[in-house]
Scaffold this active site. Sequence first.
Site, short mmCIF file in Angstrom:
data_model
loop_
_atom_site.label_atom_id
_atom_site.label_comp_id
_atom_site.label_asym_id
_atom_site.label_seq_id
_atom_site.Cartn_x
_atom_site.Cartn_y
_atom_site.Cartn_z
CG ASP A 179 -1.69 1.21 1.44
OD1 ASP A 179 -2.30 1.66 0.46
OD2 ASP A 179 -1.73 1.76 2.57
CG LEU A 180 1.58 5.76 -1.80
CD1 LEU A 180 3.06 5.61 -2.10
CD2 LEU A 180 0.92 6.60 -2.89
CG ASP A 181 -1.97 7.41 0.48
OD1 ASP A 181 -1.09 8.24 0.26
OD2 ASP A 181 -2.93 7.23 -0.29
CB THR B 191 0.17 10.72 1.69
OG1 THR B 191 0.28 9.32 1.57
CG2 THR B 191 1.21 11.39 0.83
CD1 TRP C 18 -10.28 12.60 3.02
CD2 TRP C 18 -11.87 13.80 1.98
NE1 TRP C 18 -10.58 11.98 1.83
CE2 TRP C 18 -11.54 12.69 1.17
CE3 TRP C 18 -12.85 14.69 1.52
CZ2 TRP C 18 -12.16 12.44 -0.06
CZ3 TRP C 18 -13.45 14.45 0.29
CH2 TRP C 18 -13.11 13.34 -0.48
CE LYS D 25 -4.93 6.52 8.90
NZ LYS D 25 -4.10 6.14 10.03
CB VAL E 108 -12.14 4.44 1.88
CG1 VAL E 108 -13.47 4.68 1.21
CG2 VAL E 108 -12.27 3.37 2.95
CB SER E 109 -12.12 5.08 -3.80
OG SER E 109 -13.51 5.30 -3.66
NE ARG E 110 -9.46 11.94 -5.55
CZ ARG E 110 -8.88 12.19 -6.74
NH1 ARG E 110 -9.50 12.93 -7.63
NH2 ARG E 110 -7.69 11.70 -7.01
CB SER F 124 -13.14 9.33 1.25
OG SER F 124 -12.21 8.30 1.17
CE LYS G 93 -8.67 14.33 0.09
NZ LYS G 93 -7.98 13.17 -0.47
CB SER H 286 -1.84 2.99 -3.95
OG SER H 286 -2.49 4.16 -3.50
CB ALA H 287 -7.34 3.09 -2.99
CE LYS I 109 -9.86 7.64 -9.58
NZ LYS I 109 -11.17 8.24 -9.74
CG ASN I 110 -3.33 12.39 -6.22
OD1 ASN I 110 -3.24 13.19 -7.14
ND2 ASN I 110 -4.38 12.36 -5.42
CE LYS J 7 -5.65 -0.81 -1.20
NZ LYS J 7 -4.45 -0.14 -0.69
CD GLU K 167 -3.63 -1.70 2.73
OE1 GLU K 167 -3.69 -0.80 3.60
OE2 GLU K 167 -3.95 -1.50 1.55
CG ASP K 168 -1.87 2.48 6.51
OD1 ASP K 168 -2.30 2.09 5.39
OD2 ASP K 168 -2.06 3.64 6.92
#
Length: 215
Positions: A8-10, A16, A24, A44, A46-48, A51, A77, A115-116, A118-119, A146, A170-171
Amino acid sequence: MVKGVIFDLDGVITDTAGYHFLAWSHLAKEIGIEIDEEFNEKLKGVSRMESLEAILKYGNKENEFTWEEKEALATKKNEHYKELIQNISKKDILPGIEALLKELKANNIKIALGSASKNAPVILKQLGIEEYFDYVVDANQIKNSKPAPDIFIDALKGLNLKPEEAVGVEDAEAGIEAIHGAGMVAIGVGVNGDVNVNSTEELTYDVILRASKVC
Ligand code: BG6
Ligand code: MG
């Protein structure tokens, strides 16, 4: 023997998660909703759009906006989020992560980003670690975010590996559920997985090998 690791990224590679929360909470405030860090845990992984839906529901405002208005809010956002992350660089890689990526490479273990966000591609580039990744999931192409397993299933396909040949890191609870849904063993960073570490500093190559034995 483990042949691949899907990160996972974030919150795993870089922190991030805090910037997502800032952006948010700022947007939520503008529409009269207060969110706190405890609620943010639910966002965490969850997609934009999901969220945003969760925030509107939390503030009992889920029926107050049209789809177009919701899209505009999500874009707002994201613009704020992009401003917040514009200066992130190598110094923002979480402790131990780059050394681990190097060690995985040296041991011929494939690496993917699941990662979920898009960035994600832009962030990897800013962090200067994109060359370690054999495959990066394109969140734009994934229908179900996710906790659905789709992102990790796509990453496995991208690495050409079976679920039992790779582990996920994952976190977020939603992420652990997604890894399990893809049939993989999950390493939890500050969250409950099959093998757990408190922070990325503890996420060593030995932990990856330990997790792969659970496979
Ligand atoms: C996940 C984050 O990685 O990406 C979530 O944990 C975020 O908080 C999601 O909402 C989508 O990110 P983005 O960058 O596409 O808005
Ligand atoms: Mg995360």
